[in-house]
Design a protein around this motif. Structure first.
Motif, PDB file in Angstrom:
ATOM      1  N   SER A 157     -13.365  13.810  -7.267  1.00 51.34           N
ATOM      2  CA  SER A 157     -13.204  12.625  -8.028  1.00 51.34           C
ATOM      3  C   SER A 157     -11.962  12.490  -8.713  1.00 51.34           C
ATOM      4  O   SER A 157     -10.956  11.550  -9.425  1.00 51.34           O
ATOM      5  CB  SER A 157     -14.382  12.404  -8.516  1.00 51.34           C
TER       6      SER A 157
ATOM      7  N   THR B  95     -11.196   2.741 -11.284  1.00 44.57           N
ATOM      8  CA  THR B  95     -12.080   3.900 -12.352  1.00 44.57           C
ATOM      9  C   THR B  95     -12.837   4.896 -11.571  1.00 44.57           C
ATOM     10  O   THR B  95     -12.646   5.133 -10.629  1.00 44.57           O
ATOM     11  CB  THR B  95     -13.820   2.488 -12.253  1.00 44.57           C
ATOM     12  N   SER B  96     -13.567   5.686 -12.914  1.00 43.63           N
ATOM     13  CA  SER B  96     -14.104   7.132 -12.586  1.00 43.63           C
ATOM     14  C   SER B  96     -15.311   6.689 -11.257  1.00 43.63           C
ATOM     15  O   SER B  96     -15.749   7.685 -10.824  1.00 43.63           O
ATOM     16  CB  SER B  96     -14.570   7.378 -13.664  1.00 43.63           C
ATOM     17  N   GLN B  97     -15.889   6.023 -11.174  1.00 43.61           N
ATOM     18  CA  GLN B  97     -17.079   5.086 -10.998  1.00 43.61           C
ATOM     19  C   GLN B  97     -16.027   5.392  -8.538  1.00 43.61           C
ATOM     20  O   GLN B  97     -16.800   6.120  -8.553  1.00 43.61           O
ATOM     21  CB  GLN B  97     -17.454   3.805 -10.592  1.00 43.61           C
ATOM     22  N   GLU B  98     -15.351   4.696  -8.663  1.00 40.18           N
ATOM     23  CA  GLU B  98     -14.607   4.573  -7.716  1.00 40.18           C
ATOM     24  C   GLU B  98     -13.547   5.591  -7.110  1.00 40.18           C
ATOM     25  O   GLU B  98     -14.068   5.928  -6.070  1.00 40.18           O
ATOM     26  CB  GLU B  98     -13.200   3.685  -7.885  1.00 40.18           C
ATOM     27  N   ARG B  99     -13.504   5.916  -8.170  1.00 39.24           N
ATOM     28  CA  ARG B  99     -13.197   7.172  -7.246  1.00 39.24           C
ATOM     29  C   ARG B  99     -13.709   8.598  -7.546  1.00 39.24           C
ATOM     30  O   ARG B  99     -14.099   9.157  -6.408  1.00 39.24           O
ATOM     31  CB  ARG B  99     -12.034   8.292  -9.393  1.00 39.24           C
ATOM     32  N   ARG B 100     -14.958   8.399  -8.143  1.00 40.35           N
ATOM     33  CA  ARG B 100     -16.422   9.379  -7.352  1.00 40.35           C
ATOM     34  C   ARG B 100     -17.418   8.909  -6.128  1.00 40.35           C
ATOM     35  O   ARG B 100     -17.323   9.763  -5.278  1.00 40.35           O
ATOM     36  CB  ARG B 100     -18.012   9.356  -8.660  1.00 40.35           C
ATOM     37  N   VAL B 101     -16.945   7.266  -5.676  1.00 38.36           N
ATOM     38  CA  VAL B 101     -17.008   7.181  -4.423  1.00 38.36           C
ATOM     39  C   VAL B 101     -16.331   7.286  -3.111  1.00 38.36           C
ATOM     40  O   VAL B 101     -16.830   8.095  -2.892  1.00 38.36           O
ATOM     41  CB  VAL B 101     -17.598   5.494  -4.623  1.00 38.36           C
TER      42      VAL B 101
END
Length: 194
Positions: A137, A144-150
């Motif tokens: 991530s 965004t951090s959420q997009e990178r986590r996904v």
């Protein structure tokens, strides 16, 4: 007494190392304590001076191998600050990962077996896989951090799946296609250009 303790620690480390290779090659259930001890150059009876059970050995080996993956991934990433994801993909999605299960990623080698179990080893794999998603991530593209986590989850799934599938087929060409098309699809350079 000091030499004896040093030798004990050396023997224990040798058992862990040998078991790590054999577990990745044959699975936890595919190898017995006697075979592990023989491969380590020790007697079967000596095992219980180091470990209470094969399950304890499997847990300690899993934790040690997971820590080695974390260290190795961080080294690879640090060595290629301009393209850390590509460096990691080149390392992981390689013939070496496929051809040497005993020396490669504990997750790709043992995930199927662990998925059919419960308890501390599965918990160690849970924590280890979560840690790898966290590492990814930090280096995958995303706004965004959420997009990178996904993307971290998707990237890890694709990487490990490609190695597992590449090991499962007889055809070298098909095996290479699993590895290299996955690597190319995940490459940050391709994403940046595309």
């Amino acid at each position: 007494m000091r030499v004896s303790r040093e030798k004990f620690a050396e023997n224990r480390e040798k058992i862990l190392t040998v078991a790590g290779v054999l577990f990745r090659e044959k699975g936890f259930d595919g190898i017995g304590v006697a075979e592990i001890m023989k491969a380590a150059g020790m007697t079967h009876g000596g095992f219980y001076g180091h470990f209470e059970s094969k399950e304890e050995l499997a847990l300690e080996v899993s934790r040690a191998l997971i820590e080695k993956v974390k260290i190795r991934w961080n080294e690879i990433i640090a060595s290629a600050p301009e393209r850390p994801l590509d460096a990691l993909l080149n390392h992981y999605l390689s013939r070496c990962s496929v051809d040497d299960p005993g020396g490669s990623c504990v997750f790709a080698s043992l995930a199927q077996e662990v998925s059919r179990s419960r308890g501390p080893v599965r918990e160690a794999f849970n924590d280890g896989l979560s840690m790898l998603v966290g590492i990814l991530s930090e280096i995958v593209p995303g706004e965004t951090s959420q997009e990178r986590r996904v993307r971290g989850f998707a990237t890890l799934s694709a990487m490990m799946g490609a190695v597992v599938l590449a090991r499962a087929v007889e055809s070298r060409e098909l095996s290479d296609n699993f590895l290299y098309t996955t690597r190319d699809a995940l490459s940050s350079a391709k994403r940046a250009d595309g």
